[in-house]
Design a protein around this motif. Structure first.
Motif, PDB file in Angstrom:
ATOM      1  N   ASN A 291       0.822  -1.221   0.000  1.00  0.00           N
ATOM      2  CA  ASN A 291       0.000   0.000   0.000  1.00  0.00           C
ATOM      3  C   ASN A 291       0.851   1.264   0.000  1.00  0.00           C
ATOM      4  OD1 ASN A 291      -2.431  -1.318  -0.097  1.00  0.00           O
ATOM      5  ND2 ASN A 291      -2.620  -1.491   2.138  1.00  0.00           N
ATOM      6  N   LYS A 294       1.803   1.685  -3.569  1.00  0.00           N
ATOM      7  CA  LYS A 294       0.589   2.027  -4.343  1.00  0.00           C
ATOM      8  C   LYS A 294       0.203   3.485  -4.100  1.00  0.00           C
ATOM      9  CE  LYS A 294      -3.724  -0.450  -4.854  1.00  0.00           C
ATOM     10  NZ  LYS A 294      -4.551  -1.473  -4.230  1.00  0.00           N
ATOM     11  N   ASN A 295       0.252   3.888  -2.843  1.00  0.00           N
ATOM     12  CA  ASN A 295      -0.102   5.272  -2.501  1.00  0.00           C
ATOM     13  C   ASN A 295       0.881   6.258  -3.143  1.00  0.00           C
ATOM     14  OD1 ASN A 295      -2.315   4.570  -1.021  1.00  0.00           O
ATOM     15  ND2 ASN A 295      -1.348   4.773   0.989  1.00  0.00           N
ATOM     16  N   ARG A 298       0.216   6.510  -6.892  1.00  0.00           N
ATOM     17  CA  ARG A 298      -1.014   7.264  -7.185  1.00  0.00           C
ATOM     18  C   ARG A 298      -0.811   8.751  -6.901  1.00  0.00           C
ATOM     19  NH1 ARG A 298      -6.711   6.252  -7.009  1.00  0.00           N
ATOM     20  NH2 ARG A 298      -7.656   8.203  -7.735  1.00  0.00           N
ATOM     21  N   THR A 367       5.142   8.318   1.540  1.00  0.00           N
ATOM     22  CA  THR A 367       3.851   7.799   1.985  1.00  0.00           C
ATOM     23  C   THR A 367       3.902   6.815   3.159  1.00  0.00           C
ATOM     24  OG1 THR A 367       4.037   6.128   0.230  1.00  0.00           O
ATOM     25  CG2 THR A 367       2.747   8.108  -0.263  1.00  0.00           C
ATOM     26  N   THR A 371       0.394   5.957   5.250  1.00  0.00           N
ATOM     27  CA  THR A 371      -0.149   4.620   4.963  1.00  0.00           C
ATOM     28  C   THR A 371      -0.321   3.846   6.274  1.00  0.00           C
ATOM     29  OG1 THR A 371       0.970   4.691   2.826  1.00  0.00           O
ATOM     30  CG2 THR A 371       0.147   2.554   3.539  1.00  0.00           C
ATOM     31  N   ASP A 377      -5.028   4.447  -1.626  1.00  0.00           N
ATOM     32  CA  ASP A 377      -4.722   5.175  -2.872  1.00  0.00           C
ATOM     33  C   ASP A 377      -5.875   6.070  -3.301  1.00  0.00           C
ATOM     34  OD1 ASP A 377      -6.106   2.845  -3.558  1.00  0.00           O
ATOM     35  OD2 ASP A 377      -5.255   2.829  -5.573  1.00  0.00           O
ATOM     36  N   MET A 380      -5.419   9.628  -2.286  1.00  0.00           N
ATOM     37  CA  MET A 380      -4.267  10.392  -2.798  1.00  0.00           C
ATOM     38  C   MET A 380      -4.682  11.562  -3.696  1.00  0.00           C
ATOM     39  SD  MET A 380      -1.742   9.260  -1.213  1.00  0.00           S
ATOM     40  CE  MET A 380      -2.649   8.572   0.169  1.00  0.00           C
TER      41      MET A 380
END
Ligand code: DSN
Length: 424
Positions: A291, A294-295, A298, A367, A371, A377, A380
């Motif tokens: 994550n 991913k964050n 994004r 992040t 997170t 995400d 974001m």
């Protein structure tokens, strides 16, 4: 994560000034979005270990070979930390006594280098770390330094350029690793280059250790002679350091860490490292690291949609470097106004920056901390929009208040500490 039982009654009674500062920090960490890429929220279990009775004990030496009596519980926690770190990273040997990432790097340098030897590291102004040869650090004072950077056009490390520099300067050690580089580091390629020129390879994974532990970034452990890290960044442990190495260097390294450069180990911190490594061995931790990435990915794309230039046009990791030159604001001012809006991050030189490090043309965003508090995400877009609105209208006090409230909504949606702690 958001339950904290300790009431800090003793500090409140004995030292109200420190008590107030601690509770001020609880509130700051809860009420702002922390986006300093090297910071995180350690779990309560980690903080309990670090705040424990183990701070009282001298334990010079290593497990079951100490210079003090009464070390039976110290041996347990240090052995646990070592074994868990080995399992987490697949390392042959681990020293968990390094007080910090800098001490870990110093320990490795002192193990295999002599003053005057040549090192090749990443330029601080391109994303490297102070201890990779900067003139103000021991690494720049004791060794002949050479630096590689990133390509001006792509923002990526150019491995052919690293090879060319290595062949030219013939370093005794190559340092791979960075504090502000957002792309996968090709440790296998670094290892080939090091072998070609007969250099040791040290990988400093301080920023990406959590990602590596979770398999989200390739590991250098099988390629590097030494791997160093701090334990409090993506790894989410206590503030501290650690060194991993091939078995052949184990004895020499341990002797340098203690008694070479340190005295008694910080056993409360080592216990907290053991706890953090146990947490890092869970599936939940792997999901968290996925994550984090991913964050970041994004967030980078949402910022790019809003006209921000991200160095290397994106990120593979937990961080990104934003070039603010087309936005007519310096890194220093951006840091200041974003903090007023409730977003804490740091100004950062960008590669080939023409501004001094106290001003800079960029900011670094990470992040890991947000997170940990649960942002996904899908959040974001909102974070990018708050950053953009704050920077675009930074002289407008009314707008600043609007952005601060938007941050407050996000922080209330994802509290990190209980109201018991933050509302005193
Ligand atoms: N000072 C740390 C960072 O912020 O990246 C590196 O040790």
């Amino acid at each position: 994560m958001n339950r904290f039982d300790c009431d800090y009654e003793a500090i409140k009674r004995i030292d109200p000034e420190v008590y107030d500062a601690i509770f001020g920090e609880f509130a700051r960490e809860n009420d702002k979005l922390l986006m300093i890429a090297s910071e995180n929220y350690a779990s309560y279990a980690v903080m309990e270990a670090q705040g424990s009775v183990l701070t009282n004990k001298y334990a010079e030496g290593y497990p079951y070979k100490r210079y003090y009596g009464g070390c039976q519980y110290m041996d347990i926690v240090e052995s646990l930390a070592i074994e868990r770190a080995k399992e987490l990273f697949g390392a042959e040997h681990v020293n968990v006594q390094a007080h910090s990432g800098s001490s870990a790097n110093m320990g490795v340098f002192f193990t295999v280098l002599k003053p005057g030897d040549t090192i090749l590291g990443m330029d601080l102004r391109h994303g490297g770390h102070l201890t990779h040869g900067a003139s103000v650090s021991f690494s720049g004072m004791l060794y002949k330094t050479n630096f590689y950077g990133v390509d001006k056009e792509t923002g990526y490390i150019d491995y052919e350029e690293v090879r060319r520099l290595a062949q030219e300067c013939k370093p005794r050690m190559i340092v791979a690793g960075a504090s502000a580089y957002s792309r996968i580091i090709n440790f296998e390629e670094f290892s080939s280059i090091a072998k070609e020129v007969g250099a040791f390879l040290m990988a400093d994974i301080a920023h990406i250790a959590g990602l590596i532990a979770a398999g989200v970034h390739p590991s250098p452990v099988k390629y590097a002679d030494f791997v160093t890290t701090s334990t409090h960044k993506t790894l989410r442990g206590p503030r501290g350091g650690m060194v991993m190495c091939k078995g052949e260097y184990a004895k020499a390294l341990d002797k340098i860490i203690f008694p070479g450069i340190q005295g008694g180990p910080l056993m409360h911190v080592i216990a907290a490292k053991a706890v953090a490594f146990k947490e890092a061995l869970t599936a939940e931790f792997n999901d968290y690291q996925r994550n984090v990435v991913k964050n970041a990915s994004r967030l980078a794309s949402e910022l790019m949609k809003r006209g921000y230039k991200i160095i290397s046009d994106g990120t593979d990791t937990h961080l990104m470097l934003v070039d603010l030159r087309n936005k007519n604001i310096t890194g220093a001012l951006a840091e200041q106004v974003l903090d007023l809006a409730g977003i804490t991050l740091n100004k950062n030189s960008i590669p080939y920056d023409d501004k001094p490090a106290t001003v800079t043309s960029g900011i670094r965003l990470g992040t890991p901390a947000m997170t940990t508090r649960g942002l996904m995400d899908s959040d974001m877009e909102e974070v990018a929009d708050i950053i953009d609105s704050t920077l675009k209208n930074h002289t407008d006090a009314g707008n600043m208040e609007t952005q601060r409230r938007r941050v407050e909504v996000l922080c209330n949606k994802y509290p990190i500490y209980s109201t018991h702690v933050v509302k005193v």
